[in-house]
Design a protein around this motif. Structure first.
Motif, PDB file in Angstrom:
ATOM      1  N   PRO A  65       1.069  -0.970  -0.383  1.00 37.38           N
ATOM      2  CA  PRO A  65      -0.284  -0.568   0.274  1.00 37.38           C
ATOM      3  C   PRO A  65       1.350   0.989  -0.316  1.00 37.38           C
ATOM      4  O   PRO A  65       2.177   1.190   0.626  1.00 37.38           O
ATOM      5  CB  PRO A  65      -0.936  -0.301   1.055  1.00 37.38           C
ATOM      6  CG  PRO A  65      -0.205  -1.206   2.700  1.00 37.38           C
ATOM      7  CD  PRO A  65       0.572  -2.153   0.999  1.00 37.38           C
ATOM      8  N   ASP A  66      -0.142   2.338  -0.568  1.00 39.18           N
ATOM      9  CA  ASP A  66       0.847   3.920  -0.596  1.00 39.18           C
ATOM     10  C   ASP A  66       1.449   4.182   0.662  1.00 39.18           C
ATOM     11  O   ASP A  66       2.092   4.732   1.127  1.00 39.18           O
ATOM     12  CB  ASP A  66       0.948   4.391  -1.041  1.00 39.18           C
ATOM     13  CG  ASP A  66       0.161   3.875  -3.288  1.00 39.18           C
ATOM     14  OD1 ASP A  66       1.703   3.268  -3.391  1.00 39.18           O
ATOM     15  OD2 ASP A  66      -0.241   4.509  -4.042  1.00 39.18           O
ATOM     16  N   THR A  67      -0.191   4.183   1.416  1.00 43.69           N
ATOM     17  CA  THR A  67       0.071   4.348   2.923  1.00 43.69           C
ATOM     18  C   THR A  67      -0.374   3.712   3.664  1.00 43.69           C
ATOM     19  O   THR A  67      -1.144   2.552   3.960  1.00 43.69           O
ATOM     20  CB  THR A  67      -0.434   5.916   3.042  1.00 43.69           C
ATOM     21  OG1 THR A  67      -1.884   5.565   3.153  1.00 43.69           O
ATOM     22  CG2 THR A  67      -0.024   7.084   1.873  1.00 43.69           C
ATOM     23  N   VAL A  68       0.519   4.029   5.183  1.00 40.48           N
ATOM     24  CA  VAL A  68      -0.506   2.977   6.880  1.00 40.48           C
ATOM     25  C   VAL A  68      -0.169   4.309   7.330  1.00 40.48           C
ATOM     26  O   VAL A  68       0.215   4.768   7.572  1.00 40.48           O
ATOM     27  CB  VAL A  68       1.289   2.109   6.626  1.00 40.48           C
ATOM     28  CG1 VAL A  68       0.716   1.113   7.919  1.00 40.48           C
ATOM     29  CG2 VAL A  68       0.792   0.680   5.312  1.00 40.48           C
ATOM     30  N   THR A  69      -1.488   3.587   8.083  1.00 45.07           N
ATOM     31  CA  THR A  69      -1.834   4.555   9.343  1.00 45.07           C
ATOM     32  C   THR A  69      -1.028   3.648  10.047  1.00 45.07           C
ATOM     33  O   THR A  69      -1.597   2.037  11.143  1.00 45.07           O
ATOM     34  CB  THR A  69      -3.492   4.584   9.705  1.00 45.07           C
ATOM     35  OG1 THR A  69      -3.992   5.306   7.995  1.00 45.07           O
ATOM     36  CG2 THR A  69      -3.495   5.559  10.673  1.00 45.07           C
ATOM     37  N   PHE A  70      -0.172   3.612  10.865  1.00 42.87           N
ATOM     38  CA  PHE A  70       0.220   3.502  12.677  1.00 42.87           C
ATOM     39  C   PHE A  70      -0.613   3.981  13.513  1.00 42.87           C
ATOM     40  O   PHE A  70      -0.841   5.553  13.524  1.00 42.87           O
ATOM     41  CB  PHE A  70       1.826   3.630  13.290  1.00 42.87           C
ATOM     42  CG  PHE A  70       2.411   2.621  11.558  1.00 42.87           C
ATOM     43  CD1 PHE A  70       2.610   1.611  11.565  1.00 42.87           C
ATOM     44  CD2 PHE A  70       3.604   4.161  10.878  1.00 42.87           C
ATOM     45  CE1 PHE A  70       3.404   0.915  10.679  1.00 42.87           C
ATOM     46  CE2 PHE A  70       4.117   3.777   9.380  1.00 42.87           C
ATOM     47  CZ  PHE A  70       3.989   2.292  10.231  1.00 42.87           C
ATOM     48  N   PRO A  71      -0.588   2.896  14.793  1.00 43.01           N
ATOM     49  CA  PRO A  71      -2.093   4.052  15.246  1.00 43.01           C
ATOM     50  C   PRO A  71      -0.750   4.764  16.342  1.00 43.01           C
ATOM     51  O   PRO A  71       0.554   4.477  16.367  1.00 43.01           O
ATOM     52  CB  PRO A  71      -1.626   2.480  16.805  1.00 43.01           C
ATOM     53  CG  PRO A  71      -0.730   1.311  16.012  1.00 43.01           C
ATOM     54  CD  PRO A  71      -0.389   1.603  14.943  1.00 43.01           C
ATOM     55  N   ASP A  72      -1.345   5.565  17.563  1.00 46.26           N
ATOM     56  CA  ASP A  72      -0.726   6.725  18.443  1.00 46.26           C
ATOM     57  C   ASP A  72      -0.240   5.365  19.110  1.00 46.26           C
ATOM     58  O   ASP A  72      -0.388   4.991  19.941  1.00 46.26           O
ATOM     59  CB  ASP A  72      -1.665   7.035  19.171  1.00 46.26           C
ATOM     60  CG  ASP A  72      -2.570   8.277  18.213  1.00 46.26           C
ATOM     61  OD1 ASP A  72      -1.923   8.658  16.822  1.00 46.26           O
ATOM     62  OD2 ASP A  72      -3.907   8.258  18.308  1.00 46.26           O
TER      63      ASP A  72
END
Ligand code: FES
Length: 246
Positions: free
Chosen positions: A234-241
């Motif tokens: 994937p182009d972007t990955v959302t990491f947890p805070d």
């Protein structure tokens, strides 16, 4: 004095870590969102100074990471890469896991052990002095396609025989550093411990040399020939805070 069964003992060398080592530790800790995540590299850093993890080394890590000495000792005694007695100039790790053993690893270990006159985790010569060698059995070194293998200071020597391993050890004792089959040029145990800690004194020189053998890349080559590809990342990955740094 009695020794309590099950309680790890660390040699009290009385060593005082220098301001330079403190500065390097601070720099390493700064790379991690949580300070305690720097414990593994810091244990390697103290090994680069004393050649093993001593009691002052445990106290140093605990102090700069705000951990208890018990927490640091628990980690230092879990991983075999952390040594509890001083290592030689070189650490020779002979793979005696199943595949290497069947292909000659046991004979290689026996030959090197008989020549050095030492066994597992013992050192021939005065630890730290030129030509001194610590020997150890190693579990699978993740190079089964080049079995039997051994490592010197974690650099690979592939497709070994008892005679080849003996020649290598004789060279090390004579102050020669034969080039590994692949990877970085051979240095010594303490220098490599600095690198594992993440301190590179000459990074350009350390990345010279082939890092992969053709047999290791055979699967990649086959995939290319048959036009097989892994799914796209994937182009972007959302990491947890992350919680606040401690
Ligand atoms: S069994 Fe020796 S490298 Fe895997």
């Amino acid at each position: 004095m009695s020794t309590r069964i099950g309680v790890p003992e660390f040699v009290d060398t009385g060593w005082v870590f220098s301001p330079a080592t403190h500065a390097e530790a601070t720099e390493i800790i700064g790379r991690y969102p949580q300070s305690r995540s720097a414990l593994l590299p810091l244990l390697h850093l103290v090994q680069s100074v004393e050649g093993f993890v001593s009691r002052p080394g445990i106290a140093f890590c605990a102090r700069v990471l705000d951990l208890t000495e018990a927490e640091v000792a628990a980690v230092a005694t879990f991983y075999t890469m952390y040594k509890r007695s001083p290592c030689g100039q070189h650490l020779v790790s002979v793979c005696t896991n199943a595949l290497c053993a069947a292909l000659g690893g046991d004979a290689i270990y026996a030959t090197v052990s008989a020549h050095l006159g030492v066994g597992h985790e013992e050192t021939a010569g005065e630890p730290g002095t030129p030509g001194s060698i610590t020997l150890e059995h190693a579990e699978c070194l993740a190079a089964c396609d080049m079995a039997p293998v051994l490592q010197v200071n974690y650099e690979y020597y592939d497709n070994q025989t008892p005679d080849a391993a003996l020649d290598l050890v004789l060279a090390l004792q004579a102050g020669v550093k034969p080039p590994p089959t692949r990877g970085a040029p051979l240095t010594d145990f303490r220098s490599v411990e600095r690198e594992i800690a993440g301190v590179y004194d000459d990074l350009a020189a350390r990345v010279e040399g082939p890092s992969a053998a053709p047999s290791t890349l055979r699967g990649v080559t086959l995939a290319e020939h048959t036009d097989q590809r892994a799914p796209a990342m994937p182009d972007t990955v959302t990491f947890p805070d992350l919680p606040p740094k401690k």
